[in-house]
Structures are given as C-alpha cells and as structure tokens.
Write an enzyme that holds these catalytic residues in place. Structure first.
Site, mmCIF file in Angstrom:
data_model
loop_
_atom_site.group_PDB
_atom_site.id
_atom_site.type_symbol
_atom_site.label_atom_id
_atom_site.label_comp_id
_atom_site.label_asym_id
_atom_site.label_seq_id
_atom_site.Cartn_x
_atom_site.Cartn_y
_atom_site.Cartn_z
ATOM 1 N N ASP A 86 0.819 -1.222 0.000
ATOM 2 C CA ASP A 86 0.000 0.000 0.000
ATOM 3 C C ASP A 86 0.846 1.262 0.000
ATOM 4 O O ASP A 86 0.664 2.161 0.828
ATOM 5 C CB ASP A 86 -0.949 0.019 1.202
ATOM 6 C CG ASP A 86 -1.739 -1.258 1.367
ATOM 7 O OD1 ASP A 86 -1.986 -1.923 0.346
ATOM 8 O OD2 ASP A 86 -2.093 -1.587 2.506
ATOM 9 N N GLU A 120 -10.981 -0.668 -3.879
ATOM 10 C CA GLU A 120 -10.250 -0.128 -2.738
ATOM 11 C C GLU A 120 -9.149 0.815 -3.215
ATOM 12 O O GLU A 120 -8.952 1.007 -4.426
ATOM 13 C CB GLU A 120 -9.649 -1.266 -1.906
ATOM 14 C CG GLU A 120 -8.651 -2.117 -2.661
ATOM 15 C CD GLU A 120 -8.155 -3.316 -1.870
ATOM 16 O OE1 GLU A 120 -8.691 -3.587 -0.784
ATOM 17 O OE2 GLU A 120 -7.209 -3.991 -2.351
#
Length: 333
Positions: A20, A216
């Site tokens: 991420d 997401e």
C-alpha cells in the site's frame, strides 16, 4: 534495488515488504509510507518509512507513527500524508485484525511537524454507516477545499450492484473532521472485481454472500477539468487485481466507469512476470512534469508485496500506466 545499468532502474525499486505505498514529495525529498499491519518497525513504530531523491534509491528511516494507547494488537493499514499550513497530516485505518473479523476498521488521523514524524494520533474520522472503512485518501481541490476519499463496505445489492467494498467521498470541515455528508463514488458492478464467492462475514453476523466484490485504494487526480478517481479492484492475491478509474465533472459525482467492464485498464498483471500490481499513489518525478504510479506487486514467491514505479500516460483513451515493467527502464529525470 540498484539500477541494473547506467541511467536505468528495474522494478522492484525496494525489494522488501512494502504494501500500500504512498509517496509524499516535500522540499526535494520523496517519503514513502507503507502498511505494517499488526507489526512494528525496529524502532517500535507503525508504518514503514523510506526516503529518496530520485524515486529509485530508497533509504529506510524506521517507522512513522507512534503506537496509540489502547490499540495494542490492532491492524494499521494504508497511510497517506499531506502537508497543510505547516502541519503534516497522516490518514490511515486501524481495526481488529484481518478482513472479515468480528471487529471492523475505522479511519484515523495523526499529525507531525516533520514529514518523517513521529506522528501522533489525534482523532477518529468516523463513518457511522460503515463497519469496515479503510484506505483514506485526502485531496485538496483547486478551490482550496479538502475532501476525503475512502473505501467502505456495502452489504446490499440495490440497483444491481454487488455487495462488497466500494468507494465514497466526504468533505473535510477541517483536516481532522468529516462533514458527515458521505457520497458514494463507485460500487462494484463488473464480474472481474469479485474478491471471493460464497464468503461468510463474521462482521455481518456470519452472513454468507454469494459474491463479495472489492474496490479499494482510491486516489483522486484532477486532469483537464475532470475528476479521475483511481482505485484497485478484485482480490489482491489473484491475477485479476489491478488499477482502474472512474471519472466525473464534479468532485462529488456522479462518476462513470464506462469501459471498465472487462478488467483493469490502467495497471494489470503480466502473466509470468508481475502479479497483483495495485494500491498505488501518484507522484511527479524529479523534473516536476513526468507522472509516476507508485504501487506494490508480489515477489515471485508471493511472500512480499514490493515497491514499484512506472510512468503514467494520459492518452485519448484515458490514463494508462506504461507498465507494470519488469525490465530495465530509464531513470526518472
């Protein structure tokens, strides 16, 4: 990883665990922040922190966030940082463990006077209608107003949408408070974004969903007067996982993902070479003109999600990453 030849780099640019990734550029230095889950860095902090002058050679700086009191054992995911009026604000989620656990995730904000921290948690950015809220992305529009994009669960199938994680946006009253005017940006409606079939969710009373989908990692980019909300879709363990986008004339929508029916268009797997590229951020190269996607992708043994970069191009068909690459590429200029 060092450049493989004079004037080139080869992905991954940081060959260690770094899920991420978010990159902040401040005063000529790039700072990369990565998810640590329920682990801690060697200095006892949360979120892996790196620095670089060129987006390729990265130096570890330890951890970024001081552990908040009362959050022992919690998972910490997807940090993003912005600088506003002399303060650095970090947005992230924390919650009770793996996806689908009986305790969900919520959004938090921490502050620091320096880009490298340490950051101290200062508040909760609650979304009462969602038990699972992750991947906070702050964005300042050209009129100076701030917004927070994020991913949250929707368990209904109204209007033909699939149950699963989708995208939403709210206005920030200030840097640590949401307006409470959440708007849906995009929900799953295409087969390729399925996360899991026949998925039982403890978070929702052990209800089983025939199909659970995932959108997401939202990232907003305003380009030629239009609002492009990039996101990652599908199961991050599968070859289907990649980056796509939806577009609107207004920051609050409505957004359209026309053209996204058959799979991720911006960044997607390359069979035999790159798996699971996604959860990205955008940053300008050292020349201030060339736009790069910073993303993670699995190593060959699928043990680590590693830090990668590739150029983004704005084509007549829409934004497209010139990757994912796995061979030598020109160094960012």
């Amino acid at each position: 990883m060092l450049p493989s030849g004079r004037g080139t780099y080869t992905n991954p640019v940081y060959a260690s665990q770094f899920p991420d990734p978010f990159v902040l550029q401040h005063q000529g230095v790039y700072y990369a922040f990565g998810t640590t889950g329920n682990s801690r860095t060697k200095d006892g902090r949360i979120f892996t922190l790196l620095s670089s002058k060129d987006l390729v050679h990265w130096q570890p700086l330890g951890g970024a966030l001081a552990p908040p009191k009362g959050a022992e054992g919690a998972e910490f995911w997807a940090p993003e940082v912005v600088h506003h009026n002399g303060t650095f604000y970090m947005y992230y989620s924390r919650g009770g463990g793996a996806i689908g656990a009986s305790v969900g995730h919520r959004l938090y904000v921490a502050t620091s006077t320096k880009p490298e921290g340490p950051y101290q948690e200062v508040g909760l950015l609650d979304v009462p209608e969602s038990k699972f809220t992750i991947d906070a992305h702050p964005f300042q529009d050209t009129d100076g107003k701030w917004y927070l994009f994020y991913a949250r669960d929707f368990i209904d199938s109204d209007n033909g949408y699939y149950p699963g994680t989708g995208l939403a946006v709210d206005r920030l009253v200030n840097m640590t408070k949401l307006a409470g005017e959440s708007r849906t940006v995009m929900r799953a409606k295409h087969a390729w974004t399925v996360f899991e079939t026949n998925r039982t969710m403890p978070l929702y009373g052990n209800k089983t969903f025939a199909q659970w989908h995932t959108l997401e990692g939202p990232f907003m980019r305003k380009h030629n007067g239009k609002y492009y909300c990039f996101y990652s879709g599908a199961n991050f363990l599968t070859p289907r996982y990649g980056v796509d986008y939806c577009v609107a004339d207004s920051i609050l929508g409505p957004y359209s993902d026309a053209g996204a029916e058959n799979g991720a268009r911006v960044l997607h797997a390359v069979a035999g070479h790159v798996r699971g590229p996604g959860h990205h951020s955008h940053v300008m190269g050292p020349d201030g003109k060339t736009e790069y996607l910073v993303y993670h992708a699995w190593d060959k043994n699928m043990k680590e999600r590693q830090l990668c970069i590739d150029k983004l191009a704005w084509t007549p068909q829409g934004p497209r990453c010139q990757g994912p690459t796995y061979t030598p590429q020109p160094m960012p200029s």
